[in-house]
Motif scaffolding. Structure first.
Motif, short mmCIF file in Angstrom:
data_model
loop_
_atom_site.label_atom_id
_atom_site.label_comp_id
_atom_site.label_asym_id
_atom_site.label_seq_id
_atom_site.Cartn_x
_atom_site.Cartn_y
_atom_site.Cartn_z
N ASN A 144 22.93 34.43 41.76
CA ASN A 144 23.29 32.74 42.56
C ASN A 144 21.72 32.47 42.83
OD1 ASN A 144 23.59 30.87 44.33
ND2 ASN A 144 25.21 32.19 45.54
N ALA A 145 21.05 31.92 41.75
CA ALA A 145 19.91 31.39 41.81
C ALA A 145 19.83 30.08 42.67
CB ALA A 145 19.38 31.11 40.37
N GLU A 146 20.77 29.31 42.87
CA GLU A 146 21.06 28.07 43.82
C GLU A 146 20.83 28.52 44.90
OE1 GLU A 146 24.25 24.62 44.38
OE2 GLU A 146 24.59 26.57 44.89
N HIS A 147 21.20 29.67 45.37
CA HIS A 147 20.89 29.88 47.03
C HIS A 147 19.52 30.59 47.00
CE1 HIS A 147 22.37 32.62 50.59
NE2 HIS A 147 21.70 31.47 50.96
N ALA A 148 18.98 30.92 46.12
CA ALA A 148 17.57 31.44 46.43
C ALA A 148 16.69 30.07 46.34
CB ALA A 148 17.17 32.18 44.95
N PHE A 149 16.72 29.10 45.46
CA PHE A 149 16.25 27.58 45.65
C PHE A 149 16.45 27.17 47.00
CE2 PHE A 149 15.34 28.44 41.12
CZ PHE A 149 13.91 27.76 41.15
N ARG A 150 17.24 27.37 47.54
CA ARG A 150 17.87 26.77 48.99
C ARG A 150 17.00 27.30 49.96
NH1 ARG A 150 21.67 23.26 50.08
NH2 ARG A 150 23.01 23.71 47.94
N LEU A 151 16.90 28.60 49.87
CA LEU A 151 16.13 29.48 50.75
C LEU A 151 14.58 28.99 50.87
CD1 LEU A 151 17.76 33.06 50.97
CD2 LEU A 151 18.04 30.90 52.61
N ALA A 152 14.17 28.91 49.42
CA ALA A 152 12.77 28.29 49.26
C ALA A 152 12.60 26.92 49.95
CB ALA A 152 12.49 28.42 47.72
N GLN A 153 13.49 26.05 49.79
CA GLN A 153 13.45 24.69 50.33
C GLN A 153 13.28 24.94 52.07
OE1 GLN A 153 15.74 21.15 48.64
NE2 GLN A 153 16.98 21.55 50.41
N GLU A 154 14.00 25.92 52.44
CA GLU A 154 14.09 26.16 53.99
C GLU A 154 12.71 26.75 54.38
OE1 GLU A 154 17.51 28.40 54.90
OE2 GLU A 154 19.00 27.07 54.19
N ILE A 155 12.05 27.54 53.67
CA ILE A 155 10.91 28.28 53.94
C ILE A 155 9.67 27.38 53.68
CG2 ILE A 155 9.45 30.10 53.00
CD1 ILE A 155 11.74 31.59 52.27
N LEU A 156 9.59 26.60 52.83
CA LEU A 156 8.54 25.50 52.68
C LEU A 156 8.76 24.20 53.27
CD1 LEU A 156 8.26 26.01 48.63
CD2 LEU A 156 6.63 26.87 50.64
#
Length: 284
Positions: free
Chosen positions: A125-137
């Protein structure tokens, strides 16, 4: 310098896979890469690693991903005033294991916590990983009262994600001005998707196995921050056998990631098991 060139040669082999670099222009590309590395030498950066922990990766290859992060950061200073780092793994879902961007700590703490990140297995589930990156940055609009910092995402995967992360990656690039590196390992990565996620073709790396990715960090390393030691979050008990002497204190080496005794300002010496000596007049 020799070590840097050796690292570049390894990286060029990876580039040859993804960009069809010919033997005739290897020297030219090496020079270009060195120039790009220099662009990061004195910058601040917030870096998010997205690590594939799906079933196809397997335990030993996930450990190689952890080693990749360690190698990458061996060239960086981790501190609140230099590079700040977060680590996310993804399988069926994504998980933030370390977030020193929101809660900055030192490199010694980071390396200790990194060793605790465990392999899980599951889908991709790479989409969820990029979503978390968006929340962190942070989006560029959030830098209203401070100078924007360089924001970087390093995405490592060996498969074809169950959910397409491209839309979120494009949002990170446009709204957050994030630089994204895509690293595909093995014979099954979705190459088009890797390119669509990355900043451009020069940010895509393809390798047939996990062995070579340990050295890719030398290509995308960042800033050697000038401060050598950090004391935040460090206690005297972190330095022992022998303990720090008089006029010294226990610190975390910003580049080494090891606890070290350091002399206080105005003193010199090792500080380990012996007192530090006052600096001569005019020498401090």
């Amino acid at each position: 310098m020799a070590g840097r060139l050796d690292g570049l040669l390894v990286i060029l082999k990876l580039l040859a896979v993804s960009q069809q670099v010919s033997a005739q222009n290897l020297a030219q590309v090496a020079t270009s890469l060195q120039n790009q590395v220099r662009n990061y030498q004195h910058s601040r950066a917030d870096i998010v690693f997205l690590l594939d922990s799906s079933g196809s990766v397997e335990q030993h290859n996930f450990e190689t991903e952890i080693t990749f992060v360690e190698n990458f950061l061996s060239q960086l200073t981790i501190s609140p005033h230099a590079s700040r780092v977060a680590v996310v793994s993804f399988d069926n879902v994504a998980r933030t294991h370390i977030d020193y961007i929101k809660i900055p700590k030192n490199k010694c703490s980071f390396l200790r916590e990194l060793k605790m990140v465990e392999y899980t297995g599951g889908s991709t589930n790479a989409e969820h990983a990029f979503r978390l990156a968006q929340e962190i940055l942070r989006p560029q609009s959030a830098f209203t009262n401070e100078q924007p910092v360089k924001q970087v995402v390093v995405y490592i995967t060996d498969g074809k994600p169950d959910r397409d992360p491209v839309a979120l990656a494009r949002n990170l690039k446009s709204v957050y001005n994030a630089e994204i590196y895509s690293i595909g390992v093995g014979n099954n990565p979705n190459k088009q998707q890797l390119h669509d996620c990355a900043t451009d073709a020069s940010h895509v790396y393809l390798s047939t196995d996990f062995v070579d990715i340990k050295d890719v960090a030398k290509r995308i390393r960042g800033d050697p921050y000038s401060k050598r030691y950090e004391t935040n979050g460090v206690t005297s008990g972190d330095c022992s056998s022998p303990s720090c002497g008089a006029n010294a204190e226990c610190t975390c080496g910003s580049e080494t990631g090891e606890y070290e005794c350091a002399c206080k300002p105005g003193f010199y010496g090792t500080g380990r098991g012996a007192p530090c000596t006052p600096c001569p007049k005019g020498r401090y």
